[in-house]
Design a protein around this motif. Structure first.
Motif, PDB file in Angstrom:
ATOM      1  N   ALA A  20      40.883 -26.589  42.735  1.00 18.01           N
ATOM      2  CA  ALA A  20      41.117 -26.815  44.166  1.00 18.01           C
ATOM      3  C   ALA A  20      40.837 -25.537  44.951  1.00 18.01           C
ATOM      4  O   ALA A  20      41.094 -24.444  44.465  1.00 18.01           O
ATOM      5  N   CYS A  21      40.301 -25.700  46.151  1.00 24.99           N
ATOM      6  CA  CYS A  21      40.027 -24.541  47.015  1.00 24.99           C
ATOM      7  C   CYS A  21      41.325 -23.777  47.247  1.00 24.99           C
ATOM      8  O   CYS A  21      42.319 -24.346  47.668  1.00 24.99           O
ATOM      9  N   ARG A  22      41.310 -22.483  46.983  1.00 23.44           N
ATOM     10  CA  ARG A  22      42.535 -21.705  47.085  1.00 23.44           C
ATOM     11  C   ARG A  22      42.990 -21.523  48.520  1.00 23.44           C
ATOM     12  O   ARG A  22      44.114 -21.121  48.773  1.00 23.44           O
ATOM     13  N   TYR A  23      42.122 -21.794  49.447  1.00 22.96           N
ATOM     14  CA  TYR A  23      42.545 -21.747  50.857  1.00 22.96           C
ATOM     15  C   TYR A  23      43.106 -23.092  51.300  1.00 22.96           C
ATOM     16  O   TYR A  23      44.181 -23.188  51.845  1.00 22.96           O
ATOM     17  N   CYS A  24      42.315 -24.158  51.094  1.00 24.85           N
ATOM     18  CA  CYS A  24      42.656 -25.402  51.782  1.00 24.85           C
ATOM     19  C   CYS A  24      43.020 -26.542  50.843  1.00 24.85           C
ATOM     20  O   CYS A  24      43.504 -27.569  51.280  1.00 24.85           O
ATOM     21  N   GLY A  25      42.780 -26.378  49.534  1.00 20.35           N
ATOM     22  CA  GLY A  25      43.204 -27.414  48.600  1.00 20.35           C
ATOM     23  C   GLY A  25      42.188 -28.499  48.309  1.00 20.35           C
ATOM     24  O   GLY A  25      42.425 -29.358  47.476  1.00 20.35           O
ATOM     25  N   PHE A  44      36.778 -22.074  45.502  1.00 20.71           N
ATOM     26  CA  PHE A  44      36.782 -22.255  46.955  1.00 20.71           C
ATOM     27  C   PHE A  44      35.797 -23.347  47.330  1.00 20.71           C
ATOM     28  O   PHE A  44      34.816 -23.582  46.617  1.00 20.71           O
ATOM     29  N   CYS A  45      36.078 -23.991  48.464  1.00 16.55           N
ATOM     30  CA  CYS A  45      35.203 -25.082  48.886  1.00 16.55           C
ATOM     31  C   CYS A  45      34.177 -24.592  49.903  1.00 16.55           C
ATOM     32  O   CYS A  45      34.216 -23.455  50.354  1.00 16.55           O
ATOM     33  N   ASN A  46      33.273 -25.475  50.247  1.00 12.12           N
ATOM     34  CA  ASN A  46      32.198 -25.099  51.169  1.00 12.12           C
ATOM     35  C   ASN A  46      32.439 -25.649  52.575  1.00 12.12           C
ATOM     36  O   ASN A  46      31.503 -25.941  53.305  1.00 12.12           O
ATOM     37  N   SER A  47      33.725 -25.835  52.959  1.00 11.03           N
ATOM     38  CA  SER A  47      33.977 -26.307  54.330  1.00 11.03           C
ATOM     39  C   SER A  47      34.345 -25.127  55.218  1.00 11.03           C
ATOM     40  O   SER A  47      34.882 -24.132  54.743  1.00 11.03           O
ATOM     41  N   ARG A  48      34.019 -25.253  56.475  1.00 11.51           N
ATOM     42  CA  ARG A  48      34.308 -24.160  57.402  1.00 11.51           C
ATOM     43  C   ARG A  48      35.745 -24.179  57.879  1.00 11.51           C
ATOM     44  O   ARG A  48      36.284 -23.151  58.292  1.00 11.51           O
ATOM     45  N   SER A  54      32.036 -20.782  55.696  1.00 13.00           N
ATOM     46  CA  SER A  54      32.714 -21.708  54.801  1.00 13.00           C
ATOM     47  C   SER A  54      33.725 -20.926  53.957  1.00 13.00           C
ATOM     48  O   SER A  54      33.672 -19.703  53.861  1.00 13.00           O
ATOM     49  N   HIS A  55      34.660 -21.660  53.333  1.00  9.61           N
ATOM     50  CA  HIS A  55      35.738 -20.980  52.612  1.00  9.61           C
ATOM     51  C   HIS A  55      35.211 -20.077  51.504  1.00  9.61           C
ATOM     52  O   HIS A  55      35.681 -18.953  51.347  1.00  9.61           O
ATOM     53  N   ILE A  56      34.223 -20.557  50.764  1.00 10.46           N
ATOM     54  CA  ILE A  56      33.714 -19.709  49.680  1.00 10.46           C
ATOM     55  C   ILE A  56      33.060 -18.448  50.253  1.00 10.46           C
ATOM     56  O   ILE A  56      33.259 -17.338  49.754  1.00 10.46           O
TER      57      ILE A  56
HETATM   58 ZN   LIG Z   1      38.567 -24.881  51.347  1.00  6.94          ZN
END
Ligand SMILES: [Zn+2]
Ligand SMILES: [Zn+2]
Ligand SMILES: [Zn+2]
Lengths: 822, 123
Positions: A20-25, A44-48, A54-56
């Motif tokens: 899971a993305c460590r910022y947003c899950g 990390f995910c690739n969403s802004r 993006s998060h990554i």
């Molecule tokens: Zn994320």
């Protein structure tokens, strides 16, 4: 109605799936990648989300990690991204290329593999290298962007939270976002206040901020070493060695200026021993070369030209002087008058009037007649112990300042001290004041004595050399000896120094007015001087502690001149800026209720050009001291869309790109059109010195300079003489015609530097006769102020598109502006 | 489907600018460190497996709406998810591997798109 927030969604550490993305899950395997740094390995995910990257990409940038691995269930399977040719794994260097004829792609690094010549001959198309990270996001077809649903369900993290959690991970890699709520993590410095109990409290707030800025400045400068520098040698008139070389610039605002100290090094080879010497920058040439005057002329390897290294020599002088001034302010009762002490700290003080006999007329010899608002400002200022003058662009603030200084000097209260944060402003003011007939001494830093100055005859070092050049003068004899030999015997040197010091003192004491930078006011040569009257120009560009340096020499009457609607001081350290170090003393005094006298008549801009700035930045109070007729560019045939309105916004839809250095932006279409506009001006008889090209990005600046001299259809030299520079370096100056290239043209990120209304104000108010703005209205219109500007141009039929010789009104749709930030 | 309240994403311009600066600094540092690292001419090591280029035109290579690619990230606002299937060449240790991936047709990477553009320009 359902909302995007799911109350039951748990974000506790234990509930996270490993990937899971460590910022947003977000945990969709197609949307996440793992940081491949061995000590990190976080996903990390690739969403802004709520950030521009993006998060990554956010993680990689903040943590300075550079490698990633794809998820095993992603289309490419568990794969560490790397260059197919050399195996380089730095994602900031990687991009895809495709085969010329087939649907085959590989990852290739841009340095050096993209420039391998042999590759060009193969089956690959290198021209369309497609960076892995584009617009601050991984290529969405490689790492998917989570759907809107997924994003809404995810944790809404802010950039601030990301910053903080990244900071926390440095000491505790397993920390979660929840740990941020725990106390003790946030070590932001104490922010500046409006009022202070006493000068000790003032010092307690500002000293740490200055320390932060000093540390940052030191770190920045000391990391600016350049290797493999090529040198061109020369000898100066004073027989000192001068090294010429190119020192690449960047957007990070660290610009070399004359007076800076650099160390030149050669590591040695079979025929040459290792060598190094410190020197001062004495000038920056038009060819963007730095001229460094070396301190030692012995053993310089002048038979060598290549392989030198250059380091910045950081000096704490300016910061030390600010700290010293704050200390004086606190401990020395006589540093400033009681009234000024309390006023500066924001205490309630009974209004005081300075009892002075006022002159009958407020102008001064050698200066132009003053207008009503200028006379009012001069008159009022002379009767007040502390006052502010706001000088919008072109309103004659230098003349007004000079008139004030003239009358102060004539009051016989001792010498007047005149300062500004920049050397350029001090020189201008010194010249104006000197033209009233007053005796002016311009005190320069020792490191700048070799730097040429337009007011050289006023400088202290020049006057020392020319005070007494008779045969009898011992100082003169020793000076000549020193010039010839390069050095003196130790006893002569001692004698020389003593004589020089005495002469300096003599000259300084006999002056009516002493001019220096704010930091220069802390020069030891002024240590025993007292100044009751101080004027500080451009004070809105100085930090508070900087402004304090000239004040703590016994001030009883102070005038701060500036314009808080133009650019403020440059603060490099984010923490210090956030805590309020970027707010000038002028601004705080305005907030405390001290009303500035505003100069209201502008003599620079064609009335059509002053309309928008007047309405947007000065409540419509700016009046025109020039008429349309006086600003008609006679005989200049230029395709202004509306005759009598020498302005237009030229709609550009070209893409922004990251420049070759990777540190800045450029926009090729805009650059090409800048060249066309410049050529049209030149053809119609405008000379290069009348034109200024403003662009906020170093990448674009360099690109335009290069593009014009390569592609311009007129003589190359003409284009080289045109000044192309940043908004900031045009502050305080003017040109007849200004071309503004905005560069930024993207959907997701802001418009960068142009977001600051004060910067826009400066950019719009440099032109006397005409202005052309090139930019993308679709992007710029999102910002409220730019939206107003675009509407202004559109309503006046000055929003145009098409070829320059056939401009048509543009029907481009604006976007709704977002809420205003402060 | 679920009705989702529209959220307004606001990027703090100051943060964005700071971030941007750090990103650019990192990019530059990356480029420069490579320049210093690799003094000698970089060598060419682009071994290509023979079978990669032989596969003439795969009938599925141009894929208008392949089954798994129809889910559009933008929530279906741009209805045309026009994608091209490409082979991605990778190395696992010393071994070459080929995988498949879908790339949007408008990507500059895709040769056919460029030709298409050229044709449009001529009009
Ligand atoms: Zn994320
Ligand atoms: Zn990491
Ligand atoms: Zn490579």
């Amino acid at each position: 109605e359902e909302t995007g927030e799911d109350e039951n969604y748990e974000f506790g550490k234990g509930d996270f799936t490993e990937h899971a993305c460590r910022y947003c899950g977000v945990q969709n395997p197609a949307c996440v990648v793992r940081c491949n740094m061995p000590s990190c390995r976080k996903w990390f995910c690739n969403s802004r989300g709520n950030t521009s990257g993006s998060h990554i990409v956010n993680h990689l940038v903040r943590a300075k990690h550079k490698e990633v691995c794809l998820h095993k269930d992603s289309p490419l399977g568990e794969t560490i991204l790397e260059c197919y040719n050399c195996g380089c794994r730095n994602v900031f260097l990687l991009g895809f290329i495709s085969a010329k004829t087939e649907s085959v792609v590989v990852l290739l690094c841009r340095e050096p593999c993209l420039s391998v010549n042999a590759l060009k001959d193969m089956n690959w198309d290198l021209s369309q290298w497609c960076p892995l990270i584009d617009d601050r996001c991984f290529l969405p077809w490689l790492v998917k962007v989570p759907s809107e649903q997924e994003q809404l369900r995810a944790r809404q993290v802010t950039a601030q939270q990301i910053n903080k959690v990244e900071e926390l991970w440095k000491t505790n890699p397993d920390a979660s976002l929840e740990d941020l709520e725990k106390p003790g993590v946030d070590d932001e410095p104490q922010p500046v206040a409006l009022k202070y109990e006493d000068a000790y409290q003032y010092q307690n707030v500002f000293a740490p901020l200055i320390k932060l800025e000093a540390d940052y400045d030191k770190m920045m400068k000391e990391s600016q070493s350049k290797d493999n520098v090529t040198i061109r040698w020369d000898v100066g008139l004073n027989k000192k060695r001068i090294a010429y070389f190119v020192f690449p610039k960047e957007d990070n605002e660290l610009r070399l200026v004359p007076g800076d100290e650099l160390r030149l090094r050669y590591s040695g080879d079979a025929a040459h021993p290792a060598w190094q010497s410190v020197g001062h920058v004495i000038k920056l040439t038009a060819q963007e070369e730095v001229a460094l005057e070396l301190r030692a002329s012995q053993g310089v390897p002048i038979d060598l030209n290549h392989g030198f290294s250059v380091d910045f020599v950081w000096k704490s002088t300016s910061f030390d002087r600010m700290q010293g001034a704050m200390k004086n302010f606190a401990v020395d009762e006589t540093s400033v008058s009681g009234y000024i002490y309390h006023h500066l700290l924001g205490h309630e003080v009974e209004l005081q009037i300075v009892r002075n006999t006022l002159p009958r007329r407020f102008g001064a010899p050698g200066l132009p007649e003053l207008n009503a608002s200028q006379v009012f400002a001069v008159k009022s200022v002379l009767q007040k112990p502390i006052s502010l003058i706001q000088g919008p662009p072109g309103t004659g603030k230098t003349v007004t300042s000079a008139a004030i200084v003239y009358h102060m000097a004539k009051q016989g209260q001792g010498q007047v001290l005149v300062c500004a944060p920049s050397n350029v402003a001090v020189d201008q003011l010194a010249e104006k004041i000197s033209s009233t007939g007053l005796k002016v001494v311009r005190l320069c830093a020792k490191s700048r004595e070799a730097v040429s100055s337009p007011v050289e005859h006023l400088t202290l070092h020049y006057q020392v050399r020319h005070l007494d050049t008779s045969e009898k003068s011992e100082l003169h004899k020793l000076q000549q000896l020193k010039d010839e030999q390069g050095e003196l015997s130790s006893s002569d040197e001692k004698k020389f120094k003593a004589l020089k010091r005495a002469t300096e003192r003599e000259i300084l004491q006999s002056a009516d007015v002493i001019c220096c930078t704010c930091v220069g006011a802390g020069d030891p040569r002024l240590a025993n001087f007292r100044f009751r009257q101080v004027l500080i120009d451009e004070s809105t560009q100085a930090t508070e502690p900087e402004c304090l340096i000239p004040l703590v020499l016994g001030v009883k009457q102070v005038v701060l001149v500036g314009d808080h609607c133009q650019l403020g001081p440059v603060i490099m350290c984010k923490k210090a800026a956030r805590a309020g170090l970027a707010q000038s003393l002028f601004e705080r005094l305005v907030l405390l209720g001290l009303k500035p006298f505003r100069l209201q008549v502008q003599y620079r801009m064609h009335p059509s050009l002053s309309e928008f700035p007047s309405n947007s930045f000065y409540e419509g109070t700016l009046q025109n001291g020039v008429t349309i007729n006086e600003r008609q560019s006679l005989g200049i045939d230029f395709p202004w869309p509306v005759p009598n309105r020498p302005m237009f916004f030229y709609v550009q839809m070209g893409q922004e790109e990251i420049s070759a250095s990777g540190t800045s932006y450029l926009n090729r279409t805009e650059a090409a059109n800048v060249e066309k506009i410049v050529t049209t001006f030149l053809r119609s008889g405008v000379v290069p010195s009348q034109i200024g090209v403003i662009t906020p990005y170093e990448g674009q600046r360099a690109y335009i300079v290069n593009y014009m001299s390569r592609n311009g259809s007129l003589r190359q030299q003409l284009y080289k003489e045109i000044e192309v520079a940043s908004v900031d370096s045009f502050q305080g100056r003017e040109k007849d015609f200004i071309i503004l290239s905005c560069v930024r043209s993207n959907e997701h990120q802001g418009i960068g530097f142009l977001n600051d209304p004060r910067r826009l104000n400066v950019a719009l108010t440099r032109a006397r006769y005409g202005i052309v703005i090139l930019g993308n209205p679709k992007v710029l219109s999102k910002q409220p102020l730019w939206n107003c500007l675009l509407t202004h141009y559109k309503e006046r039929e000055c929003l145009v598109e098409g070829p320059l010789n056939n401009l048509k009104q543009s029907m481009v749709q604006f976007q709704k502006p977002k809420k205003m930030y402060n | 489907s679920i009705q989702v309240r529209q959220k307004v994403v606001e990027v703090d311009p100051k943060e964005a600018e700071d971030f941007d600066r750090d990103l650019r600094a990192l990019m530059q540092e990356s480029v420069e460190s490579r320049r210093l690292e690799i003094r000698a001419r970089p060598t060419l090591n682009m071994m290509i497996p023979m079978n990669v280029f032989d596969g003439t035109k795969d009938p599925r290579a141009i894929d208008g709406e392949s089954s798994e690619e129809t889910v559009d990230e933008d929530g279906g606002t741009s209805a045309l998810s026009n994608k091209v299937r490409v082979k991605v060449l990778m190395k696992k240790g010393n071994k070459q591997q080929t995988k498949h991936m879908f790339i949007p047709r408008e990507s500059s990477l895709i040769q056919s798109t460029k030709q298409q553009e050229a044709a449009e320009l001529e009009e």
